[in-house]
Design a protein around this motif. Sequence first.
Motif, PDB file in Angstrom:
ATOM      1  N   ASN A 223       0.879  -1.171   0.000  1.00 25.75           N
ATOM      2  CA  ASN A 223       0.000   0.000   0.000  1.00 25.75           C
ATOM      3  C   ASN A 223       0.919   1.224   0.000  1.00 25.75           C
ATOM      4  N   TRP A 224       1.143   1.797  -1.193  1.00 33.49           N
ATOM      5  CA  TRP A 224       2.150   2.839  -1.349  1.00 33.49           C
ATOM      6  C   TRP A 224       1.911   4.059  -0.456  1.00 33.49           C
ATOM      7  N   PRO A 225       0.689   4.588  -0.342  1.00 34.23           N
ATOM      8  CA  PRO A 225       0.497   5.728   0.558  1.00 34.23           C
ATOM      9  C   PRO A 225       0.865   5.394   1.996  1.00 34.23           C
ATOM     10  N   ALA A 226       0.544   4.163   2.436  1.00 34.49           N
ATOM     11  CA  ALA A 226       0.861   3.763   3.814  1.00 34.49           C
ATOM     12  C   ALA A 226       2.369   3.641   4.014  1.00 34.49           C
ATOM     13  N   TRP A 227       3.056   3.048   3.035  1.00 30.34           N
ATOM     14  CA  TRP A 227       4.514   2.905   3.159  1.00 30.34           C
ATOM     15  C   TRP A 227       5.203   4.274   3.160  1.00 30.34           C
ATOM     16  N   ALA A 228       4.814   5.139   2.242  1.00 31.51           N
ATOM     17  CA  ALA A 228       5.402   6.480   2.204  1.00 31.51           C
ATOM     18  C   ALA A 228       5.096   7.242   3.493  1.00 31.51           C
ATOM     19  N   ASN A 229       3.899   7.042   4.025  1.00 31.28           N
ATOM     20  CA  ASN A 229       3.510   7.697   5.276  1.00 31.28           C
ATOM     21  C   ASN A 229       4.374   7.209   6.443  1.00 31.28           C
ATOM     22  N   ASP A 230       4.640   5.882   6.489  1.00 31.23           N
ATOM     23  CA  ASP A 230       5.472   5.327   7.556  1.00 31.23           C
ATOM     24  C   ASP A 230       6.889   5.890   7.494  1.00 31.23           C
ATOM     25  N   ILE A 231       7.412   6.061   6.291  1.00 31.02           N
ATOM     26  CA  ILE A 231       8.760   6.616   6.150  1.00 31.02           C
ATOM     27  C   ILE A 231       8.784   8.083   6.585  1.00 31.02           C
ATOM     28  N   ARG A 232       7.754   8.830   6.215  1.00 31.08           N
ATOM     29  CA  ARG A 232       7.674  10.244   6.625  1.00 31.08           C
ATOM     30  C   ARG A 232       7.599  10.364   8.145  1.00 31.08           C
ATOM     31  N   LEU A 233       6.757   9.532   8.768  1.00 35.61           N
ATOM     32  CA  LEU A 233       6.636   9.563  10.224  1.00 35.61           C
ATOM     33  C   LEU A 233       7.936   9.140  10.898  1.00 35.61           C
ATOM     34  N   MET A 234       8.623   8.178  10.285  1.00 33.38           N
ATOM     35  CA  MET A 234       9.896   7.732  10.833  1.00 33.38           C
ATOM     36  C   MET A 234      10.915   8.869  10.826  1.00 33.38           C
ATOM     37  N   ARG A 235      10.965   9.613   9.722  1.00 35.90           N
ATOM     38  CA  ARG A 235      11.900  10.730   9.622  1.00 35.90           C
ATOM     39  C   ARG A 235      11.623  11.773  10.700  1.00 35.90           C
ATOM     40  N   ASN A 236      10.348  12.064  10.888  1.00 43.44           N
ATOM     41  CA  ASN A 236       9.974  13.113  11.843  1.00 43.44           C
ATOM     42  C   ASN A 236      10.170  12.666  13.294  1.00 43.44           C
ATOM     43  N   ALA A 237       9.819  11.406  13.585  1.00 44.83           N
ATOM     44  CA  ALA A 237       9.890  10.928  14.968  1.00 44.83           C
ATOM     45  C   ALA A 237      11.316  10.635  15.401  1.00 44.83           C
ATOM     46  N   LEU A 238      12.111  10.041  14.502  1.00 50.15           N
ATOM     47  CA  LEU A 238      13.466   9.620  14.853  1.00 50.15           C
ATOM     48  C   LEU A 238      14.524  10.628  14.429  1.00 50.15           C
ATOM     49  N   LYS A 239      14.092  11.700  13.743  1.00 52.22           N
ATOM     50  CA  LYS A 239      15.032  12.720  13.274  1.00 52.22           C
ATOM     51  C   LYS A 239      16.156  12.102  12.432  1.00 52.22           C
ATOM     52  N   CYS A 240      15.763  11.245  11.493  1.00 53.22           N
ATOM     53  CA  CYS A 240      16.735  10.580  10.642  1.00 53.22           C
ATOM     54  C   CYS A 240      16.477  10.958   9.186  1.00 53.22           C
ATOM     55  N   THR A 241      17.426  10.646   8.325  1.00 49.71           N
ATOM     56  CA  THR A 241      17.322  10.971   6.906  1.00 49.71           C
ATOM     57  C   THR A 241      16.903   9.743   6.110  1.00 49.71           C
ATOM     58  N   HIS A 242      16.550   9.974   4.850  1.00 51.40           N
ATOM     59  CA  HIS A 242      16.234   8.844   3.977  1.00 51.40           C
ATOM     60  C   HIS A 242      17.440   7.927   3.815  1.00 51.40           C
ATOM     61  N   HIS A 243      18.605   8.524   3.741  1.00 54.69           N
ATOM     62  CA  HIS A 243      19.820   7.733   3.595  1.00 54.69           C
ATOM     63  C   HIS A 243      20.002   6.787   4.779  1.00 54.69           C
ATOM     64  N   GLU A 244      19.769   7.279   5.996  1.00 46.84           N
ATOM     65  CA  GLU A 244      19.904   6.448   7.193  1.00 46.84           C
ATOM     66  C   GLU A 244      18.849   5.356   7.227  1.00 46.84           C
ATOM     67  N   ILE A 245      17.643   5.670   6.765  1.00 44.79           N
ATOM     68  CA  ILE A 245      16.573   4.674   6.733  1.00 44.79           C
ATOM     69  C   ILE A 245      16.933   3.539   5.788  1.00 44.79           C
ATOM     70  N   CYS A 246      17.379   3.881   4.587  1.00 47.46           N
ATOM     71  CA  CYS A 246      17.720   2.863   3.595  1.00 47.46           C
ATOM     72  C   CYS A 246      18.971   2.088   4.006  1.00 47.46           C
ATOM     73  N   GLU A 247      19.904   2.763   4.658  1.00 50.00           N
ATOM     74  CA  GLU A 247      21.119   2.099   5.116  1.00 50.00           C
ATOM     75  C   GLU A 247      20.792   1.025   6.140  1.00 50.00           C
ATOM     76  N   LEU A 248      19.921   1.350   7.098  1.00 52.35           N
ATOM     77  CA  LEU A 248      19.560   0.378   8.134  1.00 52.35           C
ATOM     78  C   LEU A 248      18.744  -0.767   7.550  1.00 52.35           C
ATOM     79  N   PHE A 249      17.843  -0.442   6.616  1.00 50.15           N
ATOM     80  CA  PHE A 249      17.048  -1.510   6.012  1.00 50.15           C
ATOM     81  C   PHE A 249      17.937  -2.441   5.187  1.00 50.15           C
ATOM     82  N   LYS A 250      18.936  -1.872   4.511  1.00 48.19           N
ATOM     83  CA  LYS A 250      19.853  -2.694   3.722  1.00 48.19           C
ATOM     84  C   LYS A 250      20.591  -3.686   4.614  1.00 48.19           C
ATOM     85  N   TRP A 251      21.014  -3.231   5.800  1.00 41.15           N
ATOM     86  CA  TRP A 251      21.698  -4.127   6.729  1.00 41.15           C
ATOM     87  C   TRP A 251      20.758  -5.226   7.211  1.00 41.15           C
TER      88      TRP A 251
END
Length: 308
Positions: A223-251
């Motif tokens: 569900n693309w809107p839900a996934w994009a929403n989760d990433i946006r909320l993650m950035r705001n709540a954890l004060k992280c960047t897209h790069h950090e999100i993708c880096e952690l998921f890659k690991w």
Amino acid sequence: MSNLAYSNVSPIRPETEAVERRVVDTDNGYTRIANELLEAIASADLTARQLKLMLAYVRKTYGFNKKSDRIADEQIAQLTGLSRQNVNKAKKELLSMNCLLMEGSQIGINKEVSAWQFSKCLQVSNLVFKPETKSVSNLETLPVSKLETHKRHSSKDKKESNYSSENSGESSDPPPENNSAIRPDAAIQTPKGDKWGTADDLKAADWIYSKVRNVSPTAQQPNWPAWANDIRLMRNALKCTHHEICELFKWANADAFWQTNVMSPAKLRQKWDTLKAQMHQPNRNRPVSTDQHAAVHWNSEEAWEKFI
């Protein structure tokens, strides 16, 4: 004579039929299920039949330490007390809602609870059980002008169009063009605008899905809107960047344990602290990007080549 007399007398205390007490015990067997899955089932917007089926499939799979199995509708009917027709109908609804997954003849519970979609079943139920109007009021029988008739039909078509868009359940559909009126800075969003994400959020979601497909080639479109929403909320709540999100998921996607337990942005956000701690453990020999150049923009071609 005495025997005949006593034969006509009913006993003062009639014999009571013995009732067997039934007490359940884990010694007779138990089903091991994740608490998160049980909570997801308990909070899901399911009908009574659908809930019965979900619990029955849990019993027939996890009750035998299996994730999926060949389970006939007759077995579920015997376990739930439903007819085979009702079992088959509710099973199709749960499959369309992504609550159940079927691969070949194997069926089981979809552990990716973030992929469960209840709008699909709502649409089917409304189409099947919507009552037909058999009578109209006296007001509606009065003659009306052609202009008024046109207005009514236009209004009806507009409402039906909005309802169909909201309950289509097709997570991969492109967002409507007029969605910008709800969230001007959104690249994708739900019709109501309650879930949305920027272009970078959507791009990160698409990249995460490509990594999920490497682990599970049969994974369904999210569900693309839900996934994009989760990433946006993650950035705001954890004060992280897209790069950090993708880096952690890659690991996590390369880790033998986490690759099947973290398969969505929502799960990544939930396990963020644990994954961060394990990623930096010296005994965890996993490929991790060490590039810390702040000058390279996250959404640049150079930055993305390090993940793909």
